[in-house]
Design a protein around this motif. Sequence first.
Motif, PDB file in Angstrom:
ATOM      1  N   THR A  54      36.365  83.113  31.866  1.00 46.50           N
ATOM      2  CA  THR A  54      36.953  82.267  32.905  1.00 46.50           C
ATOM      3  C   THR A  54      38.036  83.038  33.654  1.00 46.50           C
ATOM      4  OG1 THR A  54      38.648  81.392  31.422  1.00 46.50           O
ATOM      5  CG2 THR A  54      36.513  80.237  31.483  1.00 46.50           C
ATOM      6  N   LEU A  55      38.447  82.495  34.786  1.00 45.61           N
ATOM      7  CA  LEU A  55      39.477  83.146  35.593  1.00 45.61           C
ATOM      8  C   LEU A  55      40.803  83.210  34.844  1.00 45.61           C
ATOM      9  CD1 LEU A  55      39.867  84.377  38.426  1.00 45.61           C
ATOM     10  CD2 LEU A  55      40.723  82.148  39.177  1.00 45.61           C
ATOM     11  N   ALA A  56      41.128  82.158  34.110  1.00 44.87           N
ATOM     12  CA  ALA A  56      42.379  82.136  33.344  1.00 44.87           C
ATOM     13  C   ALA A  56      42.370  83.191  32.248  1.00 44.87           C
ATOM     14  CB  ALA A  56      42.606  80.746  32.764  1.00 44.87           C
ATOM     15  N   GLN A  57      41.206  83.354  31.595  1.00 43.60           N
ATOM     16  CA  GLN A  57      41.110  84.375  30.549  1.00 43.60           C
ATOM     17  C   GLN A  57      41.200  85.784  31.126  1.00 43.60           C
ATOM     18  OE1 GLN A  57      37.326  83.200  28.891  1.00 43.60           O
ATOM     19  NE2 GLN A  57      38.282  82.056  27.204  1.00 43.60           N
ATOM     20  N   ARG A  58      40.613  85.977  32.303  1.00 38.20           N
ATOM     21  CA  ARG A  58      40.625  87.312  32.910  1.00 38.20           C
ATOM     22  C   ARG A  58      42.041  87.750  33.266  1.00 38.20           C
ATOM     23  NH1 ARG A  58      36.585  90.274  34.733  1.00 38.20           N
ATOM     24  NH2 ARG A  58      35.130  88.527  34.564  1.00 38.20           N
TER      25      ARG A  58
END
Length: 463
Positions: A17-21
């Motif tokens: 996900t974008l948050a994880q990236r």
Amino acid sequence: MSEFDKTFAPQSEAPMTLAQRFSLLHDKADDDVIDASLRSGVELRGATPWILMFAILVASIGLNINSPAVIIGAMLISPLMGPITGIGYGIGIYDFALIRRSLLNLGIAAAISLVTSTLYFLLTPLDEAQSELLARTTPTLWDVLIALTGGLAGIIGMTRREKSNVIPGVAIATALMPPLCTAGYGLANGQWAVFGGAFYLFSINCVFIAVSTVIVIEFLRLPHRKFVDAGVERRVKRTLWTVVLLTALPSIYLAIQLVDNEVFGHRARQFVRAEFGDASTHVVDVQLEPLRRQIELTLIGPRMPRAAIQAIEKRMPQAGLAGATLVVHQAEDSRVDVGVLKADILAEIYRDTQQGLRERDATIAQLRQELAKRDARRDAWRETAFDIRNEFVAQYPACAEVLMGVALVAAEEGKPAAEAPMLTATCKRALVPADAQRARAWLTTRTKNDGARLVLIPAPRRR
């Protein structure tokens, strides 16, 4: 599907996900590792002060000779980042003992840097301020942004499990050392404006690198000490942001002034090109005074009427130059310093021909030296030849008609011919072989030249 295929089949990964990236917690080092790493860089002892002094010397030399490569090399070996990040880390975790220790070490580092650079600029024979020096005397808002963003990159790199080349890049981007060297230049030359501007730039870098450290430490939620009194915590945070604001405000004003000056200069140059682009009139000099909002021109060619100049002045507001004044000097204008114009023209002619004049003078001097040497050799040879002729006649009276000269002896192909003394004698009576051999040996010894030639010519017989 067999058990082997099930075991070794590629496992599909869930999309990130974008948050994880963009998560800073993904590869963060352990809290105790971060704490030990940041605290270890604070102390200035052992080899570190020596490295700092040598780095300051390298940076001062680079600024002195205007070499960006040397300056970058000095910034790579500078140990100044440690105490600054230590201050930010101490503020972030409310460790006042660490803050005091970091401030003390930063003060010692700044003092060592100033003393070293001042001594260098007092001793160096190159005392002209180069562009790399002058570029570090006027801090602006962009220096604040560089220090803040560079500091953010630096502290993020320090808190990772695997260290990268972020720290050297931050040392180059934030440029901590060159402002200190420039401040030393200002002290050495008594230029207090240079010292103040450069030291202010160093202070900006220190404050905003520390602020960026505080921001990242707060975001990572590293363990920090708790205040017993909530009011004390509020006062600490208020003091921190007050320092940040007081440091940033002057740079914001200087940045606004710099942008305004650049915009004025750009518009003024465009206006001059558009309005004075007539082929019959040439602009030989443009002087811009952004603070006074003045454009001063020197023109050559047919004199422009005053009405034409006034018409141009009325078009200045349309070009974004409202409130600016236009001063025009022309060839017949009594305000033009004709002597200065003549001096400029003569100086340009002098620069163009100086090299040729130096070469001509050097050639003339060389030719004179060669002529003087040749004349001296000729005079000396004339006296020697006269003496040799008399001595030969005294030994061999039958050979009274004697000529002395210099012969060119043919050499191998590609090599210059050699010069050798030559004595030619006309003898009434031929010399016996022993006398002829002795005469040749005597001539060689007398002229001190193994290549000397003796030519004996029998006198013609009378009929």
